[in-house]
Motif scaffolding. Structure first.
Motif, short mmCIF file in Angstrom:
data_model
loop_
_atom_site.label_atom_id
_atom_site.label_comp_id
_atom_site.label_asym_id
_atom_site.label_seq_id
_atom_site.Cartn_x
_atom_site.Cartn_y
_atom_site.Cartn_z
N CYS A 87 0.82 -1.21 0.00
CA CYS A 87 0.00 0.00 0.00
C CYS A 87 0.85 1.27 0.00
CB CYS A 87 -0.92 -0.01 1.22
SG CYS A 87 -2.27 1.16 1.17
N GLU A 110 -10.04 3.66 -9.09
CA GLU A 110 -10.51 4.15 -7.79
C GLU A 110 -10.52 3.07 -6.72
OE1 GLU A 110 -14.25 5.97 -8.82
OE2 GLU A 110 -13.32 7.98 -8.80
N ASN A 113 -7.17 3.46 -5.39
CA ASN A 113 -6.97 4.75 -4.76
C ASN A 113 -7.72 4.88 -3.43
OD1 ASN A 113 -5.64 7.40 -5.20
ND2 ASN A 113 -7.73 8.17 -5.04
N ARG A 114 -8.82 4.17 -3.30
CA ARG A 114 -9.54 4.20 -2.02
C ARG A 114 -8.74 3.53 -0.91
NH1 ARG A 114 -14.47 3.77 -5.07
NH2 ARG A 114 -14.50 1.50 -4.94
N THR A 116 -5.40 3.62 -0.74
CA THR A 116 -4.22 4.44 -0.43
C THR A 116 -4.56 5.89 -0.11
OG1 THR A 116 -3.88 5.05 -2.77
CG2 THR A 116 -2.84 3.00 -1.99
N GLY A 117 -5.69 6.39 -0.64
CA GLY A 117 -6.04 7.79 -0.46
C GLY A 117 -5.00 8.74 -1.01
N TYR A 118 -4.34 8.32 -2.09
CA TYR A 118 -3.17 9.04 -2.56
C TYR A 118 -3.47 10.11 -3.60
CZ TYR A 118 1.69 9.73 -3.99
OH TYR A 118 2.92 10.27 -4.27
N SER A 120 -6.22 12.65 -5.93
CA SER A 120 -7.53 13.27 -6.08
C SER A 120 -8.14 12.80 -7.39
CB SER A 120 -7.41 14.79 -6.09
OG SER A 120 -6.75 15.22 -7.28
N ARG A 121 -9.43 12.94 -7.52
CA ARG A 121 -10.11 12.54 -8.76
C ARG A 121 -9.56 13.36 -9.93
NH1 ARG A 121 -14.77 9.10 -10.42
NH2 ARG A 121 -15.37 9.94 -12.45
N CYS A 159 -1.23 5.10 -8.32
CA CYS A 159 -2.11 5.68 -7.30
C CYS A 159 -1.70 5.26 -5.89
CB CYS A 159 -3.57 5.31 -7.58
SG CYS A 159 -4.29 6.22 -8.95
N GLN A 160 -0.44 5.44 -5.58
CA GLN A 160 0.05 5.12 -4.24
C GLN A 160 1.45 5.69 -4.06
OE1 GLN A 160 0.76 0.55 -4.97
NE2 GLN A 160 2.23 1.25 -3.40
#
Length: 216
Positions: A87, A110, A113-114, A116-118, A120-121, A159-160
């Motif tokens: 992660c 996504e 990305n959910r 990692t929260g890394y 933005s859209r 995305c991390q």
């Protein structure tokens, strides 16, 4: 933990035990891969490129020898350690991509990305545009070409946060122009994070500047 280097000591896939290293610059050698550098592992099909990536990502352990992250043998890692590593420290683009065909391209990205929260859209959308598939973001993956799917998988891998990114034949389905766009996007993100790149290849892709090439 930050992974400043990956060490491999006398590693050899179990399936190759009878034949040995057979001239490889990776198998049965002492190899050190440093964070911030770019490595290309080139070989013919069937010589263990995907196996190497699977070992470094903790998917498989059917090898002899030792793989060490930051001074610790990875064979000692438990599930929670591997979850944290995958992660936050090691990104991976598998050769088979492992996308969900029933989901859209954006939904596939996504999902990662959910965790990692890394990103933005908006940042994700810019990567889609950068790789020429902005109009495909809401398209079901099953309806995309293999080359388009590969670009979606590349975006998902980015995305991390990571110390190293493993790329198993990352642009095998792309033409030269899209190949270069993808390589540039990955290289720029790795540079921004100070991360290392470990990419495998059968020799049909465009690589930007590399620090060392290994023949597998």
């Amino acid at each position: 933990m930050e992974i400043s280097k990956i060490e491999m000591h006398e590693v050899l896939p179990a399936v190759f035990a009878a034949r040995g290293a057979d001239g490889s610059e990776i198998w049965c050698r002492d190899v050190v891969l440093e964070r911030g550098k770019r490595y290309l592992v080139s070989a013919h099909s069937g010589t263990g490129k995907s196996s190497l990536c699977s070992y470094l990502y903790g998917y498989r352990n059917d090898y002899a020898g030792q793989i060490v992250f930051g001074g610790t043998d990875i064979s000692t890692f438990g599930v929670m350690q591997w979850c944290e590593l995958r992660c936050r420290h090691i990104a991976y683009l598998p050769q088979e991509m492992r996308l969900f065909p029933e989901l859209t391209a954006m939904e596939n990205v996504e999902l990662k990305n959910r965790l990692t929260g890394y990103r933005s859209r908006d940042e994700i959308g810019k990567m889609f545009d950068c790789l020429g598939i902005g109009e495909k973001a809401e398209e079901q993956v099953a309806r995309l070409s293999i080359g388009q799917q590969q670009r979606v998988a590349i975006i998902r891998a980015l995305c991390q946060p990571f110390d190293f990114i493993l790329l198993d034949e990352p642009v095998s389905h792309l033409d030269e122009a899209n190949n270069r766009l993808a390589a540039t996007l990955v290289a720029e993100e790795a540079l921004r994070q100070g991360a290392g790149i470990i990419a495998t290849s059968v020799g049909n892709d465009v690589m930007l500047t590399i620090d060392k090439e290994y023949k597998l």
